[in-house]
Design a protein around this motif. Structure first.
Motif, PDB file in Angstrom:
ATOM      1  N   LEU A  89     108.699 -50.605  38.036  1.00 49.96           N
ATOM      2  CA  LEU A  89     110.015 -50.536  37.735  1.00 49.96           C
ATOM      3  C   LEU A  89     110.241 -51.307  36.637  1.00 49.96           C
ATOM      4  O   LEU A  89     111.223 -50.637  35.784  1.00 49.96           O
ATOM      5  N   LEU A  90     109.598 -52.216  36.415  1.00 45.77           N
ATOM      6  CA  LEU A  90     110.056 -52.973  35.058  1.00 45.77           C
ATOM      7  C   LEU A  90     109.293 -52.452  33.840  1.00 45.77           C
ATOM      8  O   LEU A  90     109.466 -52.938  32.735  1.00 45.77           O
ATOM      9  N   ASP A  91     108.386 -51.599  34.050  1.00 43.47           N
ATOM     10  CA  ASP A  91     107.658 -51.175  32.638  1.00 43.47           C
ATOM     11  C   ASP A  91     108.315 -50.473  31.696  1.00 43.47           C
ATOM     12  O   ASP A  91     108.899 -49.240  32.191  1.00 43.47           O
ATOM     13  N   MET A  92     108.130 -50.742  30.611  1.00 45.53           N
ATOM     14  CA  MET A  92     109.022 -50.316  29.456  1.00 45.53           C
ATOM     15  C   MET A  92     108.728 -49.186  28.968  1.00 45.53           C
ATOM     16  O   MET A  92     109.291 -48.518  27.977  1.00 45.53           O
ATOM     17  N   SER A  93     107.391 -48.775  29.472  1.00 48.31           N
ATOM     18  CA  SER A  93     107.213 -47.153  28.907  1.00 48.31           C
ATOM     19  C   SER A  93     107.839 -46.184  29.594  1.00 48.31           C
ATOM     20  O   SER A  93     107.686 -44.939  29.240  1.00 48.31           O
ATOM     21  N   TYR A  94     108.820 -46.461  30.492  1.00 48.79           N
ATOM     22  CA  TYR A  94     109.371 -45.475  31.591  1.00 48.79           C
ATOM     23  C   TYR A  94     110.947 -46.038  31.035  1.00 48.79           C
ATOM     24  O   TYR A  94     111.385 -47.000  30.900  1.00 48.79           O
ATOM     25  N   ALA A 104     112.328 -42.017  36.346  1.00 49.24           N
ATOM     26  CA  ALA A 104     111.620 -42.538  35.303  1.00 49.24           C
ATOM     27  C   ALA A 104     111.032 -41.680  34.718  1.00 49.24           C
ATOM     28  O   ALA A 104     110.024 -41.045  35.050  1.00 49.24           O
ATOM     29  N   ARG A 105     111.329 -41.707  33.423  1.00 44.69           N
ATOM     30  CA  ARG A 105     110.505 -40.404  32.369  1.00 44.69           C
ATOM     31  C   ARG A 105     109.432 -41.344  31.348  1.00 44.69           C
ATOM     32  O   ARG A 105     109.967 -42.231  30.852  1.00 44.69           O
ATOM     33  N   ASP A 106     108.625 -40.769  31.381  1.00 48.66           N
ATOM     34  CA  ASP A 106     107.674 -41.458  30.085  1.00 48.66           C
ATOM     35  C   ASP A 106     108.220 -41.201  28.817  1.00 48.66           C
ATOM     36  O   ASP A 106     108.606 -40.304  28.459  1.00 48.66           O
ATOM     37  N   ASP A 123     107.843 -36.694  30.733  1.00 47.93           N
ATOM     38  CA  ASP A 123     107.487 -36.344  32.058  1.00 47.93           C
ATOM     39  C   ASP A 123     108.125 -37.361  33.134  1.00 47.93           C
ATOM     40  O   ASP A 123     108.025 -38.651  32.881  1.00 47.93           O
ATOM     41  N   VAL A 124     108.498 -36.771  34.231  1.00 49.31           N
ATOM     42  CA  VAL A 124     108.901 -37.733  35.243  1.00 49.31           C
ATOM     43  C   VAL A 124     107.711 -38.153  35.818  1.00 49.31           C
ATOM     44  O   VAL A 124     106.953 -37.641  36.528  1.00 49.31           O
ATOM     45  N   GLN A 125     107.835 -39.653  36.080  1.00 48.84           N
ATOM     46  CA  GLN A 125     106.804 -40.446  36.782  1.00 48.84           C
ATOM     47  C   GLN A 125     107.165 -40.638  38.092  1.00 48.84           C
ATOM     48  O   GLN A 125     106.488 -40.801  39.107  1.00 48.84           O
ATOM     49  N   TRP A 126     108.381 -41.514  38.199  1.00 44.28           N
ATOM     50  CA  TRP A 126     108.959 -42.073  39.355  1.00 44.28           C
ATOM     51  C   TRP A 126     110.321 -41.506  39.761  1.00 44.28           C
ATOM     52  O   TRP A 126     111.218 -41.135  38.753  1.00 44.28           O
TER      53      TRP A 126
END
Length: 119
Positions: free
Chosen positions: A41-46, A58-60, A65-68
């Motif tokens: 959730l907190l990953d700034m790569s998304y 959440a897109r990369d 690409d949609v990850q979550w």
């Protein structure tokens, strides 16, 4: 707030969602109690963006690409100042043990809430 964050993060990681939807299950491994929900959730790569009325994706940032997929409820742990601070502790390196411990404590408290026979 810490107990709620631990419970929600743990339950989402275990895949415990309404009608078995994948919304908010921000992990590839629903067989273990981990801090993956908060880490991802907190990953700034998304980059999170609204997909439709109640769903966010959440897109990369590099590939698009949609990850979550998640809900507004999931995203509150990244946007509310107090909840985000708690989420950052649980989602940090070394935060998994604290999340698991707090999850167990909160889960026990919830399960014993109406058990007057245990007093």
């Amino acid at each position: 707030a810490p107990a709620m964050t631990a419970l929600v993060g743990g339950m989402r990681t275990l895949g415990a969602t309404y009608q078995n939807t994948d919304l908010g299950v921000l992990t590839d491994d629903t067989e273990a109690l981990t801090n993956d929900f908060l880490v991802n959730l907190l990953d700034m790569s998304y980059e999170w963006e609204q997909d439709d009325d109640d769903v966010y994706v959440a897109r990369d940032r590099d590939t698009g690409d949609v990850q979550w997929r998640g809900t507004r409820f999931d995203l509150i742990f990244g946007s509310h100042p107090r909840l985000r601070a708690i989420a950052e502790v649980y989602g940090s390196n070394g935060g998994e043990a604290e999340l698991v411990s707090d999850f167990v404590d909160a889960w026990t408290k919830v399960m014993r809430a109406d058990r007057f026979d245990l007093e």
